[in-house]
Structure formats: structure tokens, C-alpha cells
Design a protein around this motif. Sequence first.
Motif, PDB file in Angstrom:
ATOM      1  N   ARG A  84       0.823  -1.216   0.000  1.00 19.40           N
ATOM      2  CA  ARG A  84       0.000   0.000   0.000  1.00 19.40           C
ATOM      3  C   ARG A  84       0.855   1.264   0.000  1.00 19.40           C
ATOM      4  O   ARG A  84       0.407   2.329  -0.395  1.00 19.40           O
ATOM      5  CB  ARG A  84      -0.941  -0.009   1.204  1.00 19.40           C
ATOM      6  CG  ARG A  84      -2.095  -0.948   1.009  1.00 19.40           C
ATOM      7  CD  ARG A  84      -3.207  -0.749   2.027  1.00 19.40           C
ATOM      8  NE  ARG A  84      -4.279  -1.684   1.757  1.00 19.40           N
ATOM      9  CZ  ARG A  84      -4.383  -2.882   2.314  1.00 19.40           C
ATOM     10  NH1 ARG A  84      -3.482  -3.292   3.187  1.00 19.40           N
ATOM     11  NH2 ARG A  84      -5.384  -3.677   2.006  1.00 19.40           N
ATOM     12  N   ASP A  85       2.115   1.141   0.465  1.00 15.49           N
ATOM     13  CA  ASP A  85       3.009   2.295   0.498  1.00 15.49           C
ATOM     14  C   ASP A  85       3.620   2.592  -0.871  1.00 15.49           C
ATOM     15  O   ASP A  85       4.201   3.651  -1.064  1.00 15.49           O
ATOM     16  CB  ASP A  85       4.137   2.058   1.509  1.00 15.49           C
ATOM     17  CG  ASP A  85       3.616   1.985   2.936  1.00 15.49           C
ATOM     18  OD1 ASP A  85       2.519   2.531   3.194  1.00 15.49           O
ATOM     19  OD2 ASP A  85       4.283   1.372   3.783  1.00 15.49           O
ATOM     20  N   LYS A  86       3.485   1.649  -1.809  1.00 19.94           N
ATOM     21  CA  LYS A  86       4.082   1.824  -3.137  1.00 19.94           C
ATOM     22  C   LYS A  86       3.133   2.593  -4.057  1.00 19.94           C
ATOM     23  O   LYS A  86       1.923   2.613  -3.844  1.00 19.94           O
ATOM     24  CB  LYS A  86       4.393   0.463  -3.757  1.00 19.94           C
ATOM     25  CG  LYS A  86       5.473  -0.293  -3.013  1.00 19.94           C
ATOM     26  CD  LYS A  86       5.852  -1.541  -3.745  1.00 19.94           C
ATOM     27  CE  LYS A  86       7.007  -2.233  -3.049  1.00 19.94           C
ATOM     28  NZ  LYS A  86       7.510  -3.358  -3.818  1.00 19.94           N
ATOM     29  N   THR A  87       3.717   3.205  -5.085  1.00 23.05           N
ATOM     30  CA  THR A  87       2.899   3.917  -6.066  1.00 23.05           C
ATOM     31  C   THR A  87       2.298   2.903  -7.037  1.00 23.05           C
ATOM     32  O   THR A  87       2.729   1.743  -7.096  1.00 23.05           O
ATOM     33  CB  THR A  87       3.754   4.918  -6.864  1.00 23.05           C
ATOM     34  OG1 THR A  87       4.710   4.181  -7.626  1.00 23.05           O
ATOM     35  CG2 THR A  87       4.463   5.896  -5.950  1.00 23.05           C
ATOM     36  N   ALA A  88       1.338   3.341  -7.824  1.00 23.51           N
ATOM     37  CA  ALA A  88       0.687   2.464  -8.794  1.00 23.51           C
ATOM     38  C   ALA A  88       1.696   1.947  -9.824  1.00 23.51           C
ATOM     39  O   ALA A  88       1.639   0.782 -10.221  1.00 23.51           O
ATOM     40  CB  ALA A  88      -0.467   3.191  -9.481  1.00 23.51           C
ATOM     41  N   ASP A  89       2.625   2.799 -10.236  1.00 27.21           N
ATOM     42  CA  ASP A  89       3.649   2.373 -11.200  1.00 27.21           C
ATOM     43  C   ASP A  89       4.554   1.297 -10.612  1.00 27.21           C
ATOM     44  O   ASP A  89       4.904   0.325 -11.285  1.00 27.21           O
ATOM     45  CB  ASP A  89       4.495   3.558 -11.657  1.00 27.21           C
ATOM     46  CG  ASP A  89       3.732   4.477 -12.598  1.00 27.21           C
ATOM     47  OD1 ASP A  89       2.757   4.006 -13.217  1.00 27.21           O
ATOM     48  OD2 ASP A  89       4.109   5.654 -12.700  1.00 27.21           O
ATOM     49  N   GLN A  90       4.930   1.460  -9.350  1.00 21.35           N
ATOM     50  CA  GLN A  90       5.754   0.452  -8.694  1.00 21.35           C
ATOM     51  C   GLN A  90       4.992  -0.871  -8.581  1.00 21.35           C
ATOM     52  O   GLN A  90       5.573  -1.943  -8.749  1.00 21.35           O
ATOM     53  CB  GLN A  90       6.174   0.921  -7.301  1.00 21.35           C
ATOM     54  CG  GLN A  90       7.176   2.053  -7.302  1.00 21.35           C
ATOM     55  CD  GLN A  90       7.421   2.605  -5.921  1.00 21.35           C
ATOM     56  OE1 GLN A  90       6.499   2.686  -5.104  1.00 21.35           O
ATOM     57  NE2 GLN A  90       8.663   3.001  -5.654  1.00 21.35           N
ATOM     58  N   ARG A 121       2.597  -1.926 -10.603  1.00 22.08           N
ATOM     59  CA  ARG A 121       2.509  -2.539 -11.934  1.00 22.08           C
ATOM     60  C   ARG A 121       3.820  -3.226 -12.305  1.00 22.08           C
ATOM     61  O   ARG A 121       3.818  -4.296 -12.913  1.00 22.08           O
ATOM     62  CB  ARG A 121       2.147  -1.484 -12.975  1.00 22.08           C
ATOM     63  CG  ARG A 121       0.690  -1.078 -12.917  1.00 22.08           C
ATOM     64  CD  ARG A 121       0.309  -0.177 -14.088  1.00 22.08           C
ATOM     65  NE  ARG A 121      -0.859   0.594 -13.736  1.00 22.08           N
ATOM     66  CZ  ARG A 121      -0.841   1.843 -13.265  1.00 22.08           C
ATOM     67  NH1 ARG A 121       0.302   2.488 -13.124  1.00 22.08           N
ATOM     68  NH2 ARG A 121      -1.951   2.471 -12.949  1.00 22.08           N
ATOM     69  N   LEU A 156      -3.980  -2.654  -6.344  1.00 17.17           N
ATOM     70  CA  LEU A 156      -4.120  -1.760  -7.502  1.00 17.17           C
ATOM     71  C   LEU A 156      -5.575  -1.362  -7.706  1.00 17.17           C
ATOM     72  O   LEU A 156      -5.887  -0.194  -7.969  1.00 17.17           O
ATOM     73  CB  LEU A 156      -3.582  -2.438  -8.762  1.00 17.17           C
ATOM     74  CG  LEU A 156      -2.092  -2.287  -9.037  1.00 17.17           C
ATOM     75  CD1 LEU A 156      -1.674  -3.183 -10.187  1.00 17.17           C
ATOM     76  CD2 LEU A 156      -1.747  -0.849  -9.338  1.00 17.17           C
ATOM     77  N   LYS A 194      -6.607   1.139  -5.047  1.00 17.48           N
ATOM     78  CA  LYS A 194      -6.075   2.481  -5.343  1.00 17.48           C
ATOM     79  C   LYS A 194      -6.876   3.142  -6.465  1.00 17.48           C
ATOM     80  O   LYS A 194      -7.152   4.337  -6.420  1.00 17.48           O
ATOM     81  CB  LYS A 194      -4.600   2.402  -5.709  1.00 17.48           C
ATOM     82  CG  LYS A 194      -3.692   2.160  -4.528  1.00 17.48           C
ATOM     83  CD  LYS A 194      -2.243   2.183  -4.949  1.00 17.48           C
ATOM     84  CE  LYS A 194      -1.314   1.976  -3.786  1.00 17.48           C
ATOM     85  NZ  LYS A 194      -1.040   3.190  -3.036  1.00 17.48           N
ATOM     86  N   ALA A 245      -9.074   6.592  -6.184  1.00 17.28           N
ATOM     87  CA  ALA A 245      -8.870   7.708  -7.119  1.00 17.28           C
ATOM     88  C   ALA A 245     -10.180   8.078  -7.799  1.00 17.28           C
ATOM     89  O   ALA A 245     -10.493   9.263  -7.970  1.00 17.28           O
ATOM     90  CB  ALA A 245      -7.820   7.338  -8.150  1.00 17.28           C
TER      91      ALA A 245
END
Length: 71
Positions: free
Chosen positions: A9-15, A17, A59, A62, A66
Motif C-alpha cells: 500500500r506504500d508503493k505507487t501504482a507504477d511500482q 505494476r 491496484l 487504489k 482515485a
Amino acid sequence: MALHAKELRDKTADQLREQLADLKKEAFNLRFQQATGQLENTARMRLVRRDVARVNTILNQKAAEAAGTEA
């Protein structure tokens, strides 16, 4: 080692993916090893499959957050 949802959950969506792509590659390689009789740790397939599901779930969460904030 299994991934923890808290860390994901701490990672970004790109990370996420990128992590998902790596896990899918690993799952493919494990299936290939199993088909050729070279797979030693069969439990790893289950862990990778669950990690893929875990990353997909986060994902989707998130994306829902959004979409909820934009509406």
C-alpha cells in the motif's frame, strides 16, 4: 517470501505494476520448470499466485480511491 499488503500500500501504482510484471514473469518461469520436471519448490507457485492476487487487489483499491475522490 510473501509480500505484505501493508508494504504494498506504500508503493505507487507504477511500482505496483512493475512488481506485478515481475511476479507474472516468475509465475511463467515456474510453470515452465514444472512442465520440464525441474521445479523443486512447488509451494513457490502458490506463493507467487497469491502475491499476484494481492498486488491486483491493492491496484484495484487504489483505482477505486482515485475514482471516488474525482467524482
